[in-house]
Every structure is written in structure tokens, then in C-alpha cells.
Design a protein around this motif. Sequence first.
Motif, PDB file in Angstrom:
ATOM      1  N   TYR A   1      35.637 -29.783  -8.042  1.00  0.00           N
ATOM      2  CA  TYR A   1      35.316 -31.204  -8.073  1.00  0.00           C
ATOM      3  C   TYR A   1      35.679 -31.698  -6.682  1.00  0.00           C
ATOM      4  O   TYR A   1      36.862 -31.743  -6.328  1.00  0.00           O
ATOM      5  N   ALA A   2      34.689 -32.030  -5.875  1.00  0.00           N
ATOM      6  CA  ALA A   2      34.954 -32.272  -4.461  1.00  0.00           C
ATOM      7  C   ALA A   2      34.345 -33.570  -3.960  1.00  0.00           C
ATOM      8  O   ALA A   2      33.316 -34.031  -4.459  1.00  0.00           O
ATOM      9  N   VAL A   3      35.017 -34.104  -2.940  1.00  0.00           N
ATOM     10  CA  VAL A   3      34.540 -35.259  -2.193  1.00  0.00           C
ATOM     11  C   VAL A   3      34.743 -34.920  -0.725  1.00  0.00           C
ATOM     12  O   VAL A   3      35.822 -34.485  -0.321  1.00  0.00           O
ATOM     13  N   GLY A   4      33.688 -35.107   0.067  1.00  0.00           N
ATOM     14  CA  GLY A   4      33.775 -34.813   1.488  1.00  0.00           C
ATOM     15  C   GLY A   4      33.267 -33.416   1.792  1.00  0.00           C
ATOM     16  O   GLY A   4      32.868 -32.668   0.901  1.00  0.00           O
ATOM     17  N   PRO A   5      33.272 -33.053   3.062  1.00  0.00           N
ATOM     18  CA  PRO A   5      32.608 -31.807   3.461  1.00  0.00           C
ATOM     19  C   PRO A   5      33.419 -30.545   3.173  1.00  0.00           C
ATOM     20  O   PRO A   5      34.635 -30.515   3.327  1.00  0.00           O
ATOM     21  N   ILE A   6      32.694 -29.516   2.736  1.00  0.00           N
ATOM     22  CA  ILE A   6      33.213 -28.150   2.647  1.00  0.00           C
ATOM     23  C   ILE A   6      32.120 -27.230   3.189  1.00  0.00           C
ATOM     24  O   ILE A   6      30.966 -27.643   3.353  1.00  0.00           O
ATOM     25  N   LEU A   7      32.479 -25.982   3.457  1.00  0.00           N
ATOM     26  CA  LEU A   7      31.481 -24.956   3.783  1.00  0.00           C
ATOM     27  C   LEU A   7      31.204 -24.160   2.525  1.00  0.00           C
ATOM     28  O   LEU A   7      32.135 -23.831   1.785  1.00  0.00           O
ATOM     29  N   ALA A   8      29.942 -23.847   2.293  1.00  0.00           N
ATOM     30  CA  ALA A   8      29.564 -23.036   1.138  1.00  0.00           C
ATOM     31  C   ALA A   8      28.474 -22.058   1.563  1.00  0.00           C
ATOM     32  O   ALA A   8      27.504 -22.458   2.212  1.00  0.00           O
TER      33      ALA A   8
END
Length: 169
Positions: A115-122
Motif C-alpha cells: 500500500y504505497a504513496v509516492g514513487p518507488i521503482l518496480a
Amino acid sequence: MKRHLLLSLTAVGTLLVTAAPASANGAGSGWEPAPSASWAYPAGARCDFTVQGSPVVDEVVRRTPAVYEDGTKVVEYKGDLVVRVVNSSTGASYDADASGRAIVEVRPDRSQTWYAVGPILAGFGEGGGNVPRGLYTVDGAYTLEVSATGYKTLDLLHGTTVPLCDKTA
């Protein structure tokens, strides 16, 4: 549609702002460093070329506010992270912001829900998810399901995906 989106964004925000109660078996409430490892993928795995990444800013911390009787852990991540993504053939690079905040349920079968908000790398392999093969910055409010077999399902509630293979081609 707007009401569903608003409710979904509110649910994600609530998860990220409130900590789950610590379990009776001693799950910690303190933050600890969560250093990111460097990585590399051969040509064709994520991009048409060999691509590698390494953190240039890494201030990510984590805590485990809950561990349930079935072995499921709830892990929260936050902090600045910038990863230099490099095309190994040409040396072209791009510094990708991956400073999002996430609460991750990690189950005993190794499946996960982010459950995420903001940037991640995938990264997504060929046939490995509902997003085409590639390496992406995912930004906004979203969930990312990772099955026990590694299949990834990205559900953007509101946000964008930026293909990083294009940034370093």
C-alpha cells in the motif's frame, strides 16, 4: 467513480498515517535502517539492454508494527531513496526518485501487498505482471500485489508509471 477513487485514496492514506497495533509477541515499534542493495538485470529481462541500479541517496528506514499469529508481518518503509539506473552498454544513466512511503504485508508464502504513496521503482519481467516488461518509477497512490510465484499486479488509484528503460536507452 470519483467517490470510489476518493474512498480508495483515503484508505491508502489512513494505512500510511496510522500504525497497526504492535503484536503481543514483541514486534518492534522503532525505526531501523533498511539499506537498498545494488542490482542488475541482463538484456531482455527488464530492458532491451543490460541495466543496473545502485542507490546514490539511501535514507530508508523500516519498522515492523505488527506480526500476526499466521506469520504475516506488516512492515512500514519511509525515507529518501534515489537510485542511479545505468544502461550498461552505453553508460547512459538516470537518477530515479524512489522515496515513496509504503506499508507492506509480507505473508509466510512470500506473497506481498504494498500500500504505497509516492514513487518507488518496480520491475516487471515478460509475462510477470499486468504491466509490460520493463523498469518503472511508479508514483501516486497505488497497491502492488506480488504473488507467491512473483507475478505482480499494479493497481494505480491515482498516479503514473514512467518507463526507465526509455530514460537510459
